[in-house]
Design a protein around this motif. Sequence first.
Motif, PDB file in Angstrom:
ATOM      1  N   THR A 130     109.750 -27.371  23.177  1.00 49.86           N
ATOM      2  CA  THR A 130     111.025 -27.998  22.832  1.00 49.86           C
ATOM      3  C   THR A 130     111.153 -29.395  23.429  1.00 49.86           C
ATOM      4  N   GLN A 158      97.980 -22.908  19.512  1.00 48.78           N
ATOM      5  CA  GLN A 158      99.067 -23.824  19.817  1.00 48.78           C
ATOM      6  C   GLN A 158      99.357 -24.755  18.654  1.00 48.78           C
ATOM      7  N   LYS A 208      99.196 -24.189  15.544  1.00 50.66           N
ATOM      8  CA  LYS A 208     100.040 -23.472  14.577  1.00 50.66           C
ATOM      9  C   LYS A 208     101.508 -23.543  14.978  1.00 50.66           C
ATOM     10  N   ASP A 209     101.766 -23.524  16.281  1.00 59.75           N
ATOM     11  CA  ASP A 209     103.149 -23.606  16.758  1.00 59.75           C
ATOM     12  C   ASP A 209     103.735 -24.996  16.513  1.00 59.75           C
ATOM     13  N   TYR A 210     102.891 -26.024  16.511  1.00 57.01           N
ATOM     14  CA  TYR A 210     103.385 -27.373  16.207  1.00 57.01           C
ATOM     15  C   TYR A 210     103.818 -27.467  14.742  1.00 57.01           C
ATOM     16  N   ARG A 211     103.175 -26.728  13.861  1.00 63.83           N
ATOM     17  CA  ARG A 211     103.613 -26.685  12.465  1.00 63.83           C
ATOM     18  C   ARG A 211     104.998 -26.053  12.388  1.00 63.83           C
ATOM     19  N   ARG A 212     105.193 -24.938  13.072  1.00 61.67           N
ATOM     20  CA  ARG A 212     106.510 -24.300  13.107  1.00 61.67           C
ATOM     21  C   ARG A 212     107.564 -25.285  13.595  1.00 61.67           C
ATOM     22  N   ARG A 213     107.236 -25.983  14.660  1.00 65.57           N
ATOM     23  CA  ARG A 213     108.217 -26.895  15.242  1.00 65.57           C
ATOM     24  C   ARG A 213     108.578 -28.021  14.282  1.00 65.57           C
ATOM     25  N   ASP A 233     108.293 -27.961  10.922  1.00 63.97           N
ATOM     26  CA  ASP A 233     109.009 -27.401   9.776  1.00 63.97           C
ATOM     27  C   ASP A 233     110.456 -27.069  10.115  1.00 63.97           C
ATOM     28  N   GLU A 234     110.682 -26.607  11.334  1.00 61.04           N
ATOM     29  CA  GLU A 234     112.037 -26.244  11.763  1.00 61.04           C
ATOM     30  C   GLU A 234     112.774 -27.414  12.409  1.00 61.04           C
ATOM     31  N   ASP A 235     112.101 -28.544  12.534  1.00 61.48           N
ATOM     32  CA  ASP A 235     112.681 -29.760  13.126  1.00 61.48           C
ATOM     33  C   ASP A 235     113.296 -29.465  14.494  1.00 61.48           C
ATOM     34  N   LEU A 259      98.992 -31.614   8.955  1.00 60.02           N
ATOM     35  CA  LEU A 259     100.069 -31.539   9.936  1.00 60.02           C
ATOM     36  C   LEU A 259     100.239 -32.894  10.634  1.00 60.02           C
TER      37      LEU A 259
END
Length: 385
Positions: free
Chosen positions: A42, A72, A74-79, A81-83, A114
């Motif tokens: 975050t 990790q 993959k988690d940056y993609r989530r972040r 996409d979810e802004d 990404l």
Amino acid sequence: MWQAAIEDAMKKTKRNGEKHGLQFPHIRRQAEGKCYEWGPSTDWIEGFYTGMMWLSYEYSGDTAFRDMAQAQVKDYRRRLDEDVALDHHDIGFLYSPSALAAWMIEGDETAKQLALDAADKLMMRWRPEGEYIQAWGPKGDEKNGGRIIIDCLMNIPLLYWASEQMGDQRYREVAVKHADKSRRYLVRGDDSSYHTFYFEPSTGIPIGGGTHQGYHDGSTWTRGQAWGIYGFALSYRYTGDKQYLETSRRLARYFVERFPEDDVVYWDFNVEVNADTLRDSSASAIAACGMLELLEHLAEDDEDRAYFQDAVERSMRSLVTNYSTMGEPDAEGLIDHGSYHIRGDLGPDDYMIWGDYYYMEALMRLEKGVPGYWYERKEAKTGVK
């Protein structure tokens, strides 16, 4: 010396990854003991931790590091996409040592996309009225709407890279204009630097320089000076504009000329020095990487080559000998006595994950000639080099 320090750094990085999984290190306010605070992604700093995984994999070939880094990413993609907490300019710090690194090392097309999407996110901070990338906050923010900061010089390489990949000059043009604005307004005539500079948002009229984390508005925050050394050298790598190379050189000379006795700088060049004055080991690690980048672009007969090479080696020897945690097998950080925001009482004297990353990057450059992840290497993507 460098090899032993790298081996120690990899052991700690691996143990942190195995212990904390997809939790990321965060900087604590002053507290008892030395450690990171672990939690979800975050903040602006997580990319450095992933970059340490990739550096460790490149050095060792141990696939455990690759697997942790890929998880990790993959988690940056989530972040993205979810802004999640991306309303700032530090997109390059997040996505270059993570997604761009995955593309450079593994040829991962998903990671490449990404990184390109992250570059688009950074482009959203471009303010054409003033021709700069706004550092913090949304457009029209009363306090920060017209603010640039020197750190952004390390974020714009993501735009240079995206421009090359897509053949779209818009990304490069934004990066160049922001670098030019930074060179004109953040770098002072005596080769020191402002941390931040303000413009009137609707017109771009300059207002004045200031600081956020430095000693005072007219002082030279050492980590900011280090960002400038490295950032302008990278702008030269991408553009060939010799003004950037000379600016990097000037900032580096100012930095080295103010080394204290042990060659690791205090947190601000203008702070009063006494027995209680805090250091910023992370500033010295960043500056070492910046000078190593600078050295790559100086001619063999350049009179500054020996000067900067000696400065890097002195500073890095001191970091390894006096600041590293090599004698502390259970330590989470790699180098101690970094500072984040001293006047704000946030991490005034502790481990800094960016300090750990740049310390490892400098060691890798010195030992194996392997740079970090701020520009794409030209060799084929066939896994570990």
